[in-house]
Design a protein around this motif. Structure first.
Motif, PDB file in Angstrom:
ATOM      1  N   MET A   1      46.865  44.262  46.347  1.00  0.00           N
ATOM      2  CA  MET A   1      48.000  45.380  45.611  1.00  0.00           C
ATOM      3  C   MET A   1      46.926  46.587  45.033  1.00  0.00           C
ATOM      4  N   LEU A   2      45.987  46.041  44.403  1.00  0.00           N
ATOM      5  CA  LEU A   2      45.097  47.094  43.834  1.00  0.00           C
ATOM      6  C   LEU A   2      43.650  47.326  44.385  1.00  0.00           C
ATOM      7  N   LYS A   3      43.652  46.699  45.643  1.00  0.00           N
ATOM      8  CA  LYS A   3      42.422  46.560  46.253  1.00  0.00           C
ATOM      9  C   LYS A   3      42.043  47.941  46.792  1.00  0.00           C
ATOM     10  N   GLY A   4      40.809  48.502  46.380  1.00  0.00           N
ATOM     11  CA  GLY A   4      40.547  49.848  47.098  1.00  0.00           C
ATOM     12  C   GLY A   4      40.816  50.810  46.002  1.00  0.00           C
ATOM     13  N   LYS A   5      41.303  50.527  44.717  1.00  0.00           N
ATOM     14  CA  LYS A   5      41.656  51.520  43.784  1.00  0.00           C
ATOM     15  C   LYS A   5      40.323  51.889  42.926  1.00  0.00           C
ATOM     16  N   ASN A   6      40.372  52.648  42.118  1.00  0.00           N
ATOM     17  CA  ASN A   6      38.929  52.841  41.392  1.00  0.00           C
ATOM     18  C   ASN A   6      39.318  53.238  39.844  1.00  0.00           C
ATOM     19  N   ALA A   7      38.728  52.623  39.218  1.00  0.00           N
ATOM     20  CA  ALA A   7      38.892  52.516  37.438  1.00  0.00           C
ATOM     21  C   ALA A   7      37.595  52.924  36.869  1.00  0.00           C
ATOM     22  N   VAL A   8      38.065  53.696  35.673  1.00  0.00           N
ATOM     23  CA  VAL A   8      37.264  53.901  34.699  1.00  0.00           C
ATOM     24  C   VAL A   8      37.556  53.110  33.365  1.00  0.00           C
ATOM     25  N   VAL A   9      36.683  52.323  32.677  1.00  0.00           N
ATOM     26  CA  VAL A   9      37.130  51.496  31.693  1.00  0.00           C
ATOM     27  C   VAL A   9      35.650  52.001  30.737  1.00  0.00           C
ATOM     28  N   THR A  10      36.301  52.457  29.509  1.00  0.00           N
ATOM     29  CA  THR A  10      35.464  53.008  28.532  1.00  0.00           C
ATOM     30  C   THR A  10      35.165  51.818  27.633  1.00  0.00           C
ATOM     31  N   GLY A  11      33.934  51.644  27.113  1.00  0.00           N
ATOM     32  CA  GLY A  11      33.698  50.694  26.333  1.00  0.00           C
ATOM     33  C   GLY A  11      33.489  49.397  26.966  1.00  0.00           C
ATOM     34  N   SER A  12      32.908  49.340  28.097  1.00  0.00           N
ATOM     35  CA  SER A  12      32.997  48.327  29.069  1.00  0.00           C
ATOM     36  C   SER A  12      31.702  47.401  29.173  1.00  0.00           C
ATOM     37  N   THR A  13      30.823  47.617  28.115  1.00  0.00           N
ATOM     38  CA  THR A  13      29.546  46.914  28.166  1.00  0.00           C
ATOM     39  C   THR A  13      29.720  45.473  27.744  1.00  0.00           C
ATOM     40  N   SER A  14      30.912  45.315  26.924  1.00  0.00           N
ATOM     41  CA  SER A  14      30.748  43.862  26.258  1.00  0.00           C
ATOM     42  C   SER A  14      32.261  43.695  26.059  1.00  0.00           C
ATOM     43  N   GLY A  15      32.642  42.586  25.181  1.00  0.00           N
ATOM     44  CA  GLY A  15      33.742  42.287  24.630  1.00  0.00           C
ATOM     45  C   GLY A  15      35.169  42.678  25.586  1.00  0.00           C
ATOM     46  N   ILE A  16      36.231  43.121  24.940  1.00  0.00           N
ATOM     47  CA  ILE A  16      37.261  43.185  25.849  1.00  0.00           C
ATOM     48  C   ILE A  16      37.255  44.254  27.041  1.00  0.00           C
ATOM     49  N   GLY A  17      36.304  45.286  26.975  1.00  0.00           N
ATOM     50  CA  GLY A  17      36.145  46.325  28.046  1.00  0.00           C
ATOM     51  C   GLY A  17      35.623  45.562  29.080  1.00  0.00           C
ATOM     52  N   LEU A  18      34.459  44.754  28.812  1.00  0.00           N
ATOM     53  CA  LEU A  18      34.049  44.218  29.981  1.00  0.00           C
ATOM     54  C   LEU A  18      35.072  43.106  30.738  1.00  0.00           C
ATOM     55  N   ALA A  19      35.769  42.652  29.893  1.00  0.00           N
ATOM     56  CA  ALA A  19      36.873  41.545  30.619  1.00  0.00           C
ATOM     57  C   ALA A  19      37.720  42.550  31.263  1.00  0.00           C
ATOM     58  N   TYR A  20      37.947  43.548  30.820  1.00  0.00           N
ATOM     59  CA  TYR A  20      38.857  44.526  31.652  1.00  0.00           C
ATOM     60  C   TYR A  20      38.260  44.870  33.011  1.00  0.00           C
ATOM     61  N   ALA A  21      37.239  45.203  33.150  1.00  0.00           N
ATOM     62  CA  ALA A  21      36.196  45.650  34.197  1.00  0.00           C
ATOM     63  C   ALA A  21      36.233  44.510  35.081  1.00  0.00           C
ATOM     64  N   ARG A  22      35.787  43.283  34.664  1.00  0.00           N
ATOM     65  CA  ARG A  22      35.643  41.979  35.544  1.00  0.00           C
ATOM     66  C   ARG A  22      36.854  41.638  36.222  1.00  0.00           C
ATOM     67  N   ALA A  23      38.276  41.590  35.348  1.00  0.00           N
ATOM     68  CA  ALA A  23      39.492  41.378  35.782  1.00  0.00           C
ATOM     69  C   ALA A  23      39.949  42.336  36.998  1.00  0.00           C
ATOM     70  N   LEU A  24      39.754  43.490  37.022  1.00  0.00           N
ATOM     71  CA  LEU A  24      40.019  44.381  37.778  1.00  0.00           C
ATOM     72  C   LEU A  24      39.111  44.377  39.076  1.00  0.00           C
ATOM     73  N   ALA A  25      37.673  44.329  38.840  1.00  0.00           N
ATOM     74  CA  ALA A  25      37.122  43.959  39.951  1.00  0.00           C
ATOM     75  C   ALA A  25      37.541  42.815  41.027  1.00  0.00           C
ATOM     76  N   ALA A  26      38.029  41.600  40.198  1.00  0.00           N
ATOM     77  CA  ALA A  26      38.471  40.594  40.795  1.00  0.00           C
ATOM     78  C   ALA A  26      39.708  40.874  41.659  1.00  0.00           C
ATOM     79  N   GLU A  27      40.416  41.756  41.499  1.00  0.00           N
ATOM     80  CA  GLU A  27      41.504  42.447  42.263  1.00  0.00           C
ATOM     81  C   GLU A  27      41.054  43.347  43.194  1.00  0.00           C
ATOM     82  N   GLY A  28      39.808  43.690  43.361  1.00  0.00           N
ATOM     83  CA  GLY A  28      39.276  44.603  44.321  1.00  0.00           C
ATOM     84  C   GLY A  28      39.155  45.901  43.937  1.00  0.00           C
ATOM     85  N   VAL A  29      39.275  46.285  42.787  1.00  0.00           N
ATOM     86  CA  VAL A  29      39.077  47.665  42.085  1.00  0.00           C
ATOM     87  C   VAL A  29      37.724  47.912  41.848  1.00  0.00           C
TER      88      VAL A  29
END
Length: 260
Positions: A1-29
């Motif tokens: 569904m999201l595979k191949g999309k591109n995301a910017v996640v600010t404040g993503s080197t730890s905490g909630i932001g890093l969790a966002y980035a990892r969860a999106l990456a798990a969907e192929g983003v």
């Protein structure tokens, strides 16, 4: 569904932001990380996301207290990945102090990073989203976008501002296949929350354990911290096509805090 999309996640080197980035990456983003921290630790996270999920992961150290660097972050992601389809404004900072003692420079910093940075990043990302007729903007607000707590004048003001910004952008982009929503977590166990405990203890004349029990978790009927994984799962849903009719919303994930 999201595979191949591109995301910017600010404040993503730890905490909630890093969790966002990892969860999106798990969907192929493919993800653009941003934030401060130890360079080696950031590179380990970036490379780990690529190897674990098979996506592109890039990093920018843009200082989001400067509007020009917010715009440059979006351009960097567009130039490197080809587009910014998903923008998550998550960078934030906190300071706890009585209003009459609240440092002016802390007020300016919190408004710049927690509110103005989101404005500048959205302004930069929307033209490309409009051109592609698809976009997801997700702002990390807080239960403090809906209710106040003492000694957090700048943070509560910024998060109330994020709520208004979210609704306004949602209305402006509603006919372009773009949604704009805010996630309003209660207390999530992150470095930001952990760092404010000593100041809160000092301001209230309590021990740090009393702050955790009687201030933080007292606000949440579940008596549990929200997890970063729960917040990230909500973001993935809001980015999905299943949520295409959800826009301008403030999504509470707060253990029942605002219900009281």
């Amino acid at each position: 569904m999201l595979k191949g999309k591109n995301a910017v996640v600010t404040g993503s080197t730890s905490g909630i932001g890093l969790a966002y980035a990892r969860a999106l990456a798990a969907e192929g983003v493919n993800v653009t990380l941003n934030g401060f921290g130890d360079a080696a630790a950031i590179e380990k996270e970036r490379a780990g996301i690529e190897s674990e999920f098979g996506v592109k992961a890039i990093y920018s150290g843009a200082d989001l207290t400067k509007g020009s660097e917010c715009a440059a972050l979006v351009k960097f992601a567009e130039d490197t990945l080809g587009s910014v389809d998903i923008l998550i404004n998550n960078a934030g900072v906190q300071h706890v102090s009585p209003i009459e003692e609240f440092p002016d420079d802390k007020w300016d910093l919190i408004i710049a990073l927690n509110l103005s940075a989101a404005f500048h990043a959205i302004k930069a990302a929307v033209p490309g989203m409009k051109a592609r007729k698809w976009g997801r903007i997700i702002n990390t607000a807080s239960a403090h976008a809906l209710v106040a707590s003492p000694f957090k004048s700048a943070y509560v003001s910024a998060k109330h501002g994020i709520a208004g910004l979210t609704k306004t952008v949602a209305l402006e982009t509603a006919t372009f296949g773009i949604t704009c929503n805010a996630i309003c977590p209660g207390y999530v166990w992150t470095p930001l929350v952990e760092k404010q405990i000593p100041d809160t203890a000092k301001a209230r004349g309590m021990t740090e354990e009393q702050v955790k029990r009687d201030v933080l978790l007292a606000a949440q009927p579940t008596k549990e911290f929200v997890t970063v994984e729960e917040v990230a799962a909500l973001a993935v849903f809001l980015a999905s096509d299943a949520a295409r009719s959800i826009t301008g919303s403030l999504q509470q994930i707060d253990g029942g805090w605002v219900a009281e």
